[in-house]
Motif scaffolding. Structure first.
Motif, PDB file in Angstrom:
ATOM      1  N   THR A 176      40.725  -4.186 -78.074  1.00 46.93           N
ATOM      2  CA  THR A 176      39.972  -4.751 -78.755  1.00 46.93           C
ATOM      3  C   THR A 176      40.286  -4.570 -80.351  1.00 46.93           C
ATOM      4  OG1 THR A 176      38.456  -3.034 -78.963  1.00 46.93           O
ATOM      5  CG2 THR A 176      37.630  -4.728 -77.443  1.00 46.93           C
TER       6      THR A 176
ATOM      7  N   TYR B 109      44.790  -9.112 -73.069  1.00 49.13           N
ATOM      8  CA  TYR B 109      44.217  -9.314 -74.413  1.00 49.13           C
ATOM      9  C   TYR B 109      44.762 -10.573 -74.924  1.00 49.13           C
ATOM     10  CZ  TYR B 109      42.396  -9.045 -78.983  1.00 49.13           C
ATOM     11  OH  TYR B 109      41.614  -9.533 -80.301  1.00 49.13           O
TER      12      TYR B 109
ATOM     13  N   THR C  88      44.054 -13.795 -73.030  1.00 50.21           N
ATOM     14  CA  THR C  88      42.387 -14.112 -73.228  1.00 50.21           C
ATOM     15  C   THR C  88      42.372 -14.887 -74.550  1.00 50.21           C
ATOM     16  OG1 THR C  88      41.700 -11.941 -72.271  1.00 50.21           O
ATOM     17  CG2 THR C  88      40.232 -13.087 -73.624  1.00 50.21           C
ATOM     18  N   CYS C  89      43.087 -14.356 -75.550  1.00 49.32           N
ATOM     19  CA  CYS C  89      43.030 -15.307 -76.812  1.00 49.32           C
ATOM     20  C   CYS C  89      43.587 -16.734 -76.428  1.00 49.32           C
ATOM     21  CB  CYS C  89      43.783 -14.491 -77.980  1.00 49.32           C
ATOM     22  SG  CYS C  89      43.146 -12.949 -78.424  1.00 49.32           S
ATOM     23  N   ASP C  90      44.581 -16.867 -75.695  1.00 50.01           N
ATOM     24  CA  ASP C  90      45.076 -18.229 -75.224  1.00 50.01           C
ATOM     25  C   ASP C  90      43.895 -18.955 -74.754  1.00 50.01           C
ATOM     26  OD1 ASP C  90      47.572 -17.439 -76.702  1.00 50.01           O
ATOM     27  OD2 ASP C  90      48.386 -16.869 -74.792  1.00 50.01           O
TER      28      ASP C  90
ATOM     29  N   PHE D 119      40.779 -18.565 -74.863  1.00 49.18           N
ATOM     30  CA  PHE D 119      39.729 -19.007 -75.585  1.00 49.18           C
ATOM     31  C   PHE D 119      40.145 -20.151 -76.376  1.00 49.18           C
ATOM     32  CE2 PHE D 119      37.352 -17.542 -79.636  1.00 49.18           C
ATOM     33  CZ  PHE D 119      36.078 -18.216 -79.159  1.00 49.18           C
TER      34      PHE D 119
ATOM     35  N   GLU E 117      33.900  -9.169 -83.315  1.00 49.16           N
ATOM     36  CA  GLU E 117      35.130  -9.508 -82.553  1.00 49.16           C
ATOM     37  C   GLU E 117      35.469 -11.008 -82.612  1.00 49.16           C
ATOM     38  OE1 GLU E 117      37.806  -7.261 -81.121  1.00 49.16           O
ATOM     39  OE2 GLU E 117      36.832  -5.565 -81.688  1.00 49.16           O
TER      40      GLU E 117
ATOM     41  N   HIS F 106      38.442 -13.224 -84.215  1.00 43.97           N
ATOM     42  CA  HIS F 106      39.244 -14.475 -83.506  1.00 43.97           C
ATOM     43  C   HIS F 106      39.025 -15.943 -83.960  1.00 43.97           C
ATOM     44  CE1 HIS F 106      40.803 -11.522 -80.773  1.00 43.97           C
ATOM     45  NE2 HIS F 106      39.436 -10.857 -80.280  1.00 43.97           N
TER      46      HIS F 106
ATOM     47  N   CYS G  82      40.957 -16.309 -87.149  1.00 47.14           N
ATOM     48  CA  CYS G  82      42.474 -16.261 -86.833  1.00 47.14           C
ATOM     49  C   CYS G  82      42.782 -17.649 -86.513  1.00 47.14           C
ATOM     50  CB  CYS G  82      42.899 -15.167 -86.019  1.00 47.14           C
ATOM     51  SG  CYS G  82      42.807 -13.500 -86.576  1.00 47.14           S
ATOM     52  N   LEU G  83      42.003 -18.128 -85.491  1.00 47.62           N
ATOM     53  CA  LEU G  83      42.315 -19.565 -84.954  1.00 47.62           C
ATOM     54  C   LEU G  83      42.123 -20.632 -86.169  1.00 47.62           C
ATOM     55  CD1 LEU G  83      40.202 -19.503 -81.798  1.00 47.62           C
ATOM     56  CD2 LEU G  83      42.742 -19.546 -81.708  1.00 47.62           C
TER      57      LEU G  83
ATOM     58  N   PHE H 284      37.892 -10.073 -73.969  1.00 45.86           N
ATOM     59  CA  PHE H 284      37.268  -9.551 -74.997  1.00 45.86           C
ATOM     60  C   PHE H 284      36.192  -8.151 -75.028  1.00 45.86           C
ATOM     61  CE2 PHE H 284      37.892 -13.981 -77.107  1.00 45.86           C
ATOM     62  CZ  PHE H 284      38.984 -13.602 -77.339  1.00 45.86           C
TER      63      PHE H 284
END
Length: 466
Positions: free
Chosen positions: A194, A223, A226-228, A230, A256, A260, A263-264, A408
């Motif tokens: 995280t 991780y 997971t961001c991708d 999301f 958290e 994210h 950042c996006l 996450f």
């Protein structure tokens, strides 16, 4: 000889509560949490398996309600000893407990109106707002690594668990009849992947280790992937022209998520979206995170500096805070392009249930689960694919797209749990708590097969000496 009684989180994830008896420190509770899975009112129906007036002190691992939520009932029934915790945990408790009691009283008022119409007697309140003030007055807060004298011959030390702000691994040294023994209680161990929290601190010696096993049967999704995922889910939801609902825990997970989403935004992937933080508690907690930024991971702070982070509003300009009930209800009129983050994380209460009432039956709604869903909770039912739920006396069809993001999680996965346990050099007696039976059994088997570590999985109400 010390004795420990397992009164909660034994072969279940929530309701952390372990009673420790020792001549060195007296009678002490490790955590005093609510057992989640039912309605907000049902949390407080559970009766203690001990006399609260007999408890000398409480040692609190962190502020999440499944570890702290029964403190209000404990003081209501006569507890008046010290509550030991970290400074940040005390700050968070002031928000979480007040919110929990407010929800409870609101639901009780509504239930008593219903009972009055039916000619039934009203239910008395088992907790009230002054009980929160009493809890906070009993809190004695400390820094990580500070040596704290407790009882006649006990020394308590908190170490960073990396789970949420202020979360702690409890190290308790007891001296009985000239013999020193060390109990280590992991609390909830954080996921090192995280962004905001530091990794859990390794410890190297214990005679008895109580270790959580929430994700003892699996590792989390990568991780980065997971961001991708999301971003891809948000893009699909955008193409549908609908709304995204994210049930989120106010402490840790929400912060958290905001990181994210920020950042996006800076990567140009939030065009056309408005983000609504629809949780007064999460808004207050986010402000506390800002105040205690020194405890957060330095790498995350460096990452934020890259985006010239000055404030949350500047980092995520399309974020809107909706603390008032009227603002929350106004969100029901939005037709699309909204990402709504609302509590509670397991959908057992809070504003997320109102949003479900208005949107769960729509095919252009996407619900994203980003945290563990306890057995029997509404969130767990939705993740498991239920087609119809009952909310506020109405039957609601589930036609929304249900998505789950595993990476996450604020809990350590199986591999991370085993790596943390393997830091202990003296092969301590290891007891697994805070996990469903299936997860704990899988973790126990893996520890034995790979490292010849034999563990014990206690049942609720069991006691053991060490």
């Amino acid at each position: 000889m010390a004795t420990i009684h397992f009164h909660g989180a034994a072969q279940q994830v929530t309701g952390s509560c372990h009673l420790l008896e020792s001549s060195a420190i007296g009678t002490v509770l490790l955590d005093c949490g609510i057992e989640q899975g039912g309605s907000e009112n049902e949390f407080y129906d559970k009766q203690f398996a001990f006399n609260p007036q007999s408890i000398d002190a409480v040692i609190l691992s962190h502020a999440h309600l499944d570890h702290s939520g029964m403190l209000t009932k404990l003081v209501r029934q006569g507890f008046h000893g010290h509550i030991y915790c970290t400074h940040a945990t005390k700050a968070l408790l002031a928000v979480l407990l007040k919110d929990a009691v407010s929800i409870y009283l609101h639901d009780l008022e509504r239930e008593n109106i219903r009972r009055a119409r039916a000619g039934d007697s009203p239910l008395p309140a088992v907790i009230d707002k002054p009980d929160v003030d009493k809890v906070l007055s009993l809190c004695q807060s400390y820094d990580y690594l500070e040596r704290i004298s407790i009882g006649k011959a006990g020394v308590l030390t908190f170490r960073d668990a990396g789970h949420i702000l202020g979360s702690a691994i409890v190290e308790l040294a007891l001296t009985e009849r000239g013999e020193r023994k060390v109990l280590v209680f992991s609390g909830d161990l954080g996921n090192p992947d995280t962004v905001l929290m530091k990794p859990p601190v390794p410890l190297y010696h214990a005679d008895l280790l109580l270790m959580e096993g929430t994700y003892g049967d699996r590792d989390h999704r990568d991780y980065g992937k997971t961001c991708d995922q999301f971003a891809a889910i948000l893009e699909r939801a955008k193409q549908q022209g609908g709304t995204v609902l994210i049930p989120s825990f106010a402490v840790g997970r929400t912060q958290e998520l905001l990181f994210h989403l920020g950042c996006l935004y800076h990567e140009g992937k939030l065009n056309g979206w408005q983000v609504f933080l629809d949780s007064p508690m999460a808004i207050a907690v986010t402000e506390i995170y800002d105040r205690w930024a020194s405890l957060l991971d330095k790498q995350a702070m460096h990452h934020l500096a890259k985006y010239r982070y000055e404030s949350l509003e500047a980092f995520l300009p399309n974020l809107h805070l909706t603390p008032d009930a009227e603002q929350s209800m106004a969100l029901n009129r939005i037709q699309g392009g909204a990402i709504i983050i609302a509590g509670s994380g397991m959908c057992t209460g809070g504003r997320i249930r109102q949003h479900f009432k208005h949107r769960l039956w729509r095919t252009d709604t996407t619900v994203i689960f980003v945290g563990f869903q306890a057995r029997n909770s509404l969130g767990r039912l939705l993740v498991d694919g239920v087609k119809r739920i009952k909310l506020f006396g109405e039957q609601i069809a589930v036609k929304a797209n249900i998505e789950t993001l595993g990476g996450f999680s604020a809990h350590a996965g199986q591999t991370q749990l085993i790596e943390w346990q393997q830091h202990f050099k003296n092969n301590p007696r290891t007891v697994l708590v805070h996990g469903e039976a299936k997860a704990l059994e899988a973790l126990a088997e893996k520890l034995w097969q790979d490292h010849q570590v034999k563990v014990h999985i206690p049942q609720l109400g069991e006691q053991m000496s060490f």
